[in-house]
Design a protein around this motif. Structure first.
Motif, short mmCIF file in Angstrom:
data_model
loop_
_atom_site.label_atom_id
_atom_site.label_comp_id
_atom_site.label_asym_id
_atom_site.label_seq_id
_atom_site.Cartn_x
_atom_site.Cartn_y
_atom_site.Cartn_z
N GLY A 62 0.80 -1.22 0.00
CA GLY A 62 0.00 0.00 0.00
C GLY A 62 0.83 1.26 0.00
N ALA A 63 2.17 1.13 -0.12
CA ALA A 63 3.06 2.30 -0.15
C ALA A 63 4.21 2.03 -1.12
N LYS A 64 4.79 3.08 -1.65
CA LYS A 64 5.94 2.94 -2.54
C LYS A 64 7.15 2.46 -1.75
N THR A 65 8.00 1.68 -2.39
CA THR A 65 9.23 1.24 -1.73
C THR A 65 10.25 2.37 -1.65
N GLY A 66 10.13 3.36 -2.55
CA GLY A 66 11.05 4.49 -2.55
C GLY A 66 12.32 4.24 -3.33
N VAL A 67 12.35 3.22 -4.19
CA VAL A 67 13.52 2.99 -5.02
C VAL A 67 13.71 4.15 -5.99
N VAL A 70 4.25 2.73 -8.33
CA VAL A 70 2.89 2.83 -7.82
C VAL A 70 2.80 2.17 -6.44
N THR A 71 1.69 2.41 -5.76
CA THR A 71 1.53 1.93 -4.39
C THR A 71 0.81 0.60 -4.29
N GLY A 72 0.14 0.16 -5.37
CA GLY A 72 -0.74 -0.98 -5.21
C GLY A 72 -1.98 -0.56 -4.43
N LEU A 73 -2.80 -1.53 -4.04
CA LEU A 73 -4.05 -1.18 -3.35
C LEU A 73 -4.29 -2.12 -2.18
#
Length: 626
Positions: A355-360, A366-369
């Motif tokens: 539900g959150a970005k990994t920040g790579v 995208v974050t997914g759902l």
């Protein structure tokens, strides 16, 4: 004359002359006494930094291209000009003649854009020999050569014709690779930073070969593979297929440009069970010894009279947690979901990074759902369904990051693609240090889930991934994909995926493979697990990891190696034939003004241009390896 020079006429002539002289003197005096306007220096040029793999092998290097134009109205003999220039620009003479004649009164027209340095040099020779210079012009444009062609293409990205990164690392690291010129900058050239990726180009090549074969065998539409160092978060291989040759990026199909591991969310299916089971165990809702009965169907009726049914693939009987994961039992996982409250369940899902970005360091992630109980789509069956990897969407990067928590004893490590950053002289300005987050799981929980994954490889759904001489833990999953046309789930399209961690007792590698829309056989245990085994074998051999039962040989420790002479190319192109690929790395570094294009692996079998050809700046040398 005496009659003409009368007094009135002399005044009429003299007064304007005197005024003119006064104006000239006044303006001269004003210019002489006014402060001198400083000359505005030309804006400095920017030399874009290179992108290389973790070992320094170039994957994206600066080069020069040119837009070739002419002044049509100045060309007296269009046919002759077109005939002379056509071979050098690789066009038909009639094409060039049509450009000239159709714009014969124009001040300027382009013949061809983005020609190479070799083409530029050839055209210069022609226009010099035929005295075409007065009506020809070359506009230099920044450019990029990608020596590895389609290798890790979505990760590396592409540089547009305006010198701006359009995708991948070329886009996300634009300001580092090509810094903006500050006002008042006095240097003639501003140099960008060089970025060392975490990927190993040689390993990437080997794993891409395995992945392409798997796609061909399964007739799949798409495929993803990520291999990450478990302790550091450094990604060694990043594959998204289909891919595209970056040197011909503008003409590639759109689907070949998509960075699927970062940008394409999907329902993972049963692989997700290792994370939900970890949540149930870690929270104390269940224990390792809790016994469940699978009768092939999970059913429940809520106090709102909602009827929930989740089918299982078989009647698994009484099973513990380990047995449920070995057999990938939907019934038991759904029963587990009843034992943990929704808030705690979703808190664990969030801590795993879903539900959150990994920040790579990639654009467009995208974050997914992850559904919320307050959303309209939440129902009484949502938590049970999420427990088996549906009604939740994830990215491949999120899955690898979450598996890293299991591999690190319950502590997350941030994934990264940047190993280090250097200046133009090779001075290191940043070197990656692992970034760890707050503990998500107890070490006991993480280690137990790994043992369940090892058991799954030995006698569960992942037996085709078993290595034998190195311990490996796996979890397979096959999920129906959403039917975007008719709604619901498709009966023909599946996501087949498998997560692996090895060695289990001291995890070093997290390996994840996703095959989408395979034709025929779709069960991940049958089509993805074998690819996991093959890829893991390649990684183990490439990294030199110790295998059980490997023969031990006593040696004095002294090794005699006959080294090849270093490659020098100050005046003429050397003979590369027979050289191994490792010998090509140093000249790529030593001669950045030369564009090397390398095809294949092994030893150089042929080269263009031939040995002995005079070396020119920005020339291209193409090497074919076998």
């Amino acid at each position: 004359m005496n009659g003409f020079l009368k007094k009135n006429r002399m005044w009429i002539f003299s007064v304007p002359c005197a005024l003119l002289v006064c104006i000239i003197i006044f303006r001269y005096a004003k210019l002489a006494t006014s402060p001198q306007t400083p000359l505005v220096p030309p804006a400095p040029t920017v030399e874009r930094g290179s992108i290389v793999d973790r070992n320094g092998k170039p994957v994206a290097v600066q080069t020069n291209f040119y837009d070739f134009g002419i002044s049509p109205k100045m060309i007296e003999n269009p046919a002759a000009f077109a005939h002379d220039v056509a071979p050098a620009v690789e066009m038909q003479a009639t094409e060039i003649q049509n450009i000239i004649t159709s714009r014969k009164n124009a001040q300027f027209a382009y013949i061809r854009k983005k020609i190479t340095q070799e083409q530029h040099d050839a055209i210069v020779d022609i226009i010099t020999d035929h005295d075409y210079a007065p009506f020809c012009r070359f506009d230099p444009v920044p450019g990029r050569v990608y020596p590895m062609n389609d290798l890790a293409s979505q990760l590396i990205g592409y540089l547009g014709i305006m010198g701006e990164g359009l995708s991948g690392m070329e886009l996300s690291q634009q300001d580092l690779l090509s810094p903006k010129v500050e006002s008042g900058e006095t240097a003639s050239t501003v140099y960008g930073k060089n970025i060392y990726l975490t990927i190993d180009a040689n390993l990437q090549y080997k794993l891409e070969k395995i992945s392409k074969q798997a796609m061909e065998t399964t007739q799949a539409d798409n495929m993803m593979l990520i291999a990450m160092e478990a302790k550091t978060g450094e990604i060694l291989s990043y594959i998204s297929l289909p891919s595209t040759d970056l040197n011909t990026y503008p003409s590639s199909p759109e689907k070949a440009r998509i960075d699927r591991p970062a940008m394409m969310p999907y329902e993972p299916g049963s692989v997700f069970k290792i994370f939900t089971t970890a949540a149930y165990l870690d929270s104390g809702a269940i224990t390792e010894d809790t016994l469940f009965l699978c009768d092939g169907l999970y059913t429940r009726t809520t106090n709102m009279n909602e009827h929930i049914r989740i089918n299982c693939l078989d009647h698994h009987g009484y099973q513990t947690v380990k047995g449920a994961l070995e057999l990938s039992c939907n019934d038991i996982l759904a029963q587990m979901s009843d034992l943990l409250d929704t808030t705690s369940f979703l808190t664990y899902i969030s801590k795993f990074g879903f539900g959150a970005k990994t920040g790579v360091e990639l654009p467009g992630e995208v974050t997914g759902l992850v559904k919320s109980p307050e959303s309209r789509s939440w129902s009484a069956r949502t938590k049970a369904t999420m427990s088996i990897g549906q009604e939740i969407t994830v990215t491949a990067l999120q899955m690898v990051q979450a598996a890293g928590i299991l591999a690190n004893g319950g502590i997350p490590v941030k994934p990264t693609f940047i190993k280090k950053i250097t200046d133009k002289d090779g001075n290191v300005e940043m070197s990656h240090e692992p970034v760890y987050g707050d503990r998500v799981l107890k070490a006991k929980t993480a280690n137990y889930i790994l043992s369940c994954m090892e058991s799954t490889a030995k006698k569960g759904t992942g037996t085709k991934a078993l290595l034998g001489d190195i311990s490996i833990g796996v979890k397979t999953g096959t999920a129906q994909m959403a039917d975007l046309v008719h709604g619901g789930y498709s009966d023909t399209d599946f996501v087949s995926n498998c997560m692996a961690v090895f060695p289990v007792e001291n995890p070093q590698i997290v390996l994840y493979i996703v095959i989408e829309k395979a034709k025929g056989e779709t069960y991940a245990g049958r089509i993805v697990a074998p690819v996991i085994r093959e890829a893991a074998d390649e990684i183990i051999d490439h990294l030199g990891m110790t295998r059980e039962g490997a023969p031990a040989i006593e040696h004095s420790g002294l090794v005699s190696i006959s080294e090849n002479n270093p490659i020098r190319m100050d005046e003429v192109v050397p003979n590369f034939i027979g050289r191994p690929k490792r010998d090509l790395i140093q000249p790529m570094i030593d001669y950045p003004q030369i564009n090397f294009i390398v095809h294949g692996e092994g030893w150089v079998a042929s080269q263009t241009p031939a040995p002995g050809t005079p070396v020119t700046e920005h020339m291209t040398i193409e090497l074919n390896l076998e």
